[in-house]
Write a protein that holds these residues in place. Structure first.
Motif, PDB file in Angstrom:
ATOM      1  N   ILE A  14       0.837  -1.206   0.000  1.00 30.12           N
ATOM      2  CA  ILE A  14       0.000   0.000   0.000  1.00 30.12           C
ATOM      3  C   ILE A  14       0.870   1.253   0.000  1.00 30.12           C
ATOM      4  CG2 ILE A  14      -1.687   1.326   1.343  1.00 30.12           C
ATOM      5  CD1 ILE A  14      -2.759  -1.458   2.307  1.00 30.12           C
ATOM      6  N   ALA A  37       2.147   1.871  -3.367  1.00 27.63           N
ATOM      7  CA  ALA A  37       1.107   2.334  -4.285  1.00 27.63           C
ATOM      8  C   ALA A  37       0.792   3.816  -4.105  1.00 27.63           C
ATOM      9  CB  ALA A  37      -0.162   1.501  -4.096  1.00 27.63           C
ATOM     10  N   VAL A  38       0.841   4.296  -2.853  1.00 29.51           N
ATOM     11  CA  VAL A  38       0.477   5.701  -2.594  1.00 29.51           C
ATOM     12  C   VAL A  38       1.667   6.648  -2.762  1.00 29.51           C
ATOM     13  CG1 VAL A  38      -1.347   4.987  -1.005  1.00 29.51           C
ATOM     14  CG2 VAL A  38       0.896   5.604  -0.091  1.00 29.51           C
ATOM     15  N   ARG A  64      -1.037   9.552  -6.429  1.00 27.36           N
ATOM     16  CA  ARG A  64      -2.259   9.488  -7.233  1.00 27.36           C
ATOM     17  C   ARG A  64      -3.421   8.841  -6.484  1.00 27.36           C
ATOM     18  NH1 ARG A  64      -0.285   7.860 -13.381  1.00 27.36           N
ATOM     19  NH2 ARG A  64       1.151   9.627 -13.669  1.00 27.36           N
ATOM     20  N   VAL A  65      -3.115   8.044  -5.484  1.00 27.90           N
ATOM     21  CA  VAL A  65      -4.157   7.397  -4.680  1.00 27.90           C
ATOM     22  C   VAL A  65      -3.880   7.671  -3.212  1.00 27.90           C
ATOM     23  CG1 VAL A  65      -4.703   5.572  -6.322  1.00 27.90           C
ATOM     24  CG2 VAL A  65      -2.818   5.245  -4.712  1.00 27.90           C
ATOM     25  N   GLN A  66      -4.912   7.511  -2.396  1.00 22.57           N
ATOM     26  CA  GLN A  66      -4.791   7.753  -0.959  1.00 22.57           C
ATOM     27  C   GLN A  66      -5.193   6.511  -0.168  1.00 22.57           C
ATOM     28  OE1 GLN A  66      -7.210  11.142   0.007  1.00 22.57           O
ATOM     29  NE2 GLN A  66      -5.824  12.611  -0.953  1.00 22.57           N
ATOM     30  N   LYS A  67      -4.627   6.379   0.986  1.00 20.41           N
ATOM     31  CA  LYS A  67      -5.029   5.309   1.895  1.00 20.41           C
ATOM     32  C   LYS A  67      -6.354   5.663   2.558  1.00 20.41           C
ATOM     33  CE  LYS A  67      -1.087   5.588   4.117  1.00 20.41           C
ATOM     34  NZ  LYS A  67       0.000   5.352   5.099  1.00 20.41           N
ATOM     35  N   ARG A  68      -7.175   4.658   2.794  1.00 20.45           N
ATOM     36  CA  ARG A  68      -8.450   4.875   3.479  1.00 20.45           C
ATOM     37  C   ARG A  68      -8.544   3.872   4.626  1.00 20.45           C
ATOM     38  NH1 ARG A  68     -13.342   5.785  -0.631  1.00 20.45           N
ATOM     39  NH2 ARG A  68     -14.238   6.394   1.391  1.00 20.45           N
TER      40      ARG A  68
END
Length: 299
Positions: A246, A249-250, A254-258
């Motif tokens: 994760i 990936a972040v 471009r994407v965020q952890k949730r």
């Protein structure tokens, strides 16, 4: 072979003419909640034994079986890593694996019994020594946590990698919630634990939790059974892997952890992380090992 009975989905239901008092609502245990139907055959609980000798042998067999599973998971590396189990009769004694025996070859008869107060070997396999660092770490954990019956420590690759951050895991998936408010970080590194002081520091960092991330070192988990502690180790290792994936990936932004919310994480912990359920979780792995190789590890 008799045909398998099936139920018709739309079959009429016979109506009773007798008045039936409403059944009392029974609160299910986490283990009972795992099964789809309440009236199904109960899932196997942690067994009880009439003698200390029977329980001791059962513990050692499961301990060896857990090592075999760990071998398939790829955790074996040289002489590193250890599992210990508290003796059921003598509360100041633990059983631990011998030095240099590959996890995939471990047997119940290989284990060494040590008095974790004096450090003396008092039974079991006396042909091979135990890992000195392992004795220090596990002895300290058993002394500090009388509620703990099994301790697992290893240098598995994802735990080692994530430990370099010196940070606790985030609740980013359902499985890691087994460690919600129940894991810690040993935020120091004192080298190979050949001294009692380093073992005590690790045990202190563990606190009352189920697991501890040892910075620059590896992972440690504990449990009421060796099955629970071993399965928790596997969950902690995979949770470290998931967190690393994760984080990668972040990294590009471009994407965020949730993360999972506290209420939901606590709910998951309540239903998934009790000793009976975690014991049961490990049984499928042990049965698969027995299916593949037989039960020679019980010897």
């Amino acid at each position: 072979m008799a045909p398998i009975a099936l139920y018709e989905e739309n079959a009429p239901v016979a109506q009773s003419t007798k008045s039936v008092a409403p059944a009392e609502t029974k609160e299910l245990t986490p283990l009972e909640a795992l099964a789809h139907q309440e009236n199904s055959k109960p899932l196997p609980k942690i067994p009880t034994f009439s003698t200390h000798a029977e329980k001791r042998q059962w513990q050692l067999e499961h301990m060896a079986g857990c090592f075999r599973v760990w071998a398939r998971e790829g955790y074996a590396e040289g002489v590193s890593g250890h599992i210990s189990v508290r003796d059921p009769e003598f509360e100041d004694r633990l059983w631990i694996n011998p030095l240099g025996v590959h996890y995939g070859m471990m047997k119940a008869s290989d284990m060494i019994c040590i008095n974790f107060i004096t450090g003396q070997v008092v039974g079991g396999n006396t042909e091979v020594p135990a890992n000195a660092a392992g004795v220090q770490i596990h002895s300290a954990a058993h002394r500090r946590r009388p509620d703990v019956h099994a301790v697992c420590h290893n240098h598995s690759i994802y735990g080692r990698a994530y430990s370099a951050f010196g940070k606790p895991l985030e609740m980013l998936n359902q499985d890691v919630c087994n460690f919600y408010n129940a894991h810690s970080v040993y935020e120091a590194y004192g080298g190979v634990a050949l001294s009692g002081e380093e073992g005590e520091n690790i045990a202190k960092a563990l606190g009352n939790g189920k697991g501890c991330i040892l910075m620059n070192h590896g992972l440690l988990t504990v449990g009421n059974t060796v099955d629970e502690a071993s399965f928790l180790y596997m969950v902690l290792e995979r949770s470290c892997k998931a967190q690393l994936l994760i984080e990668a990936a972040v990294a590009g932004g471009r994407v965020q952890k949730r993360p999972i919310g506290d209420e939901e994480a606590a709910y998951n912990f309540r239903w998934n992380s009790d000793p009976e359920s975690l014991y049961y979780e490990m049984q499928s792995h042990l049965k698969y090992e027995e299916y593949l190789t037989g039960s020679d590890y019980k010897n």
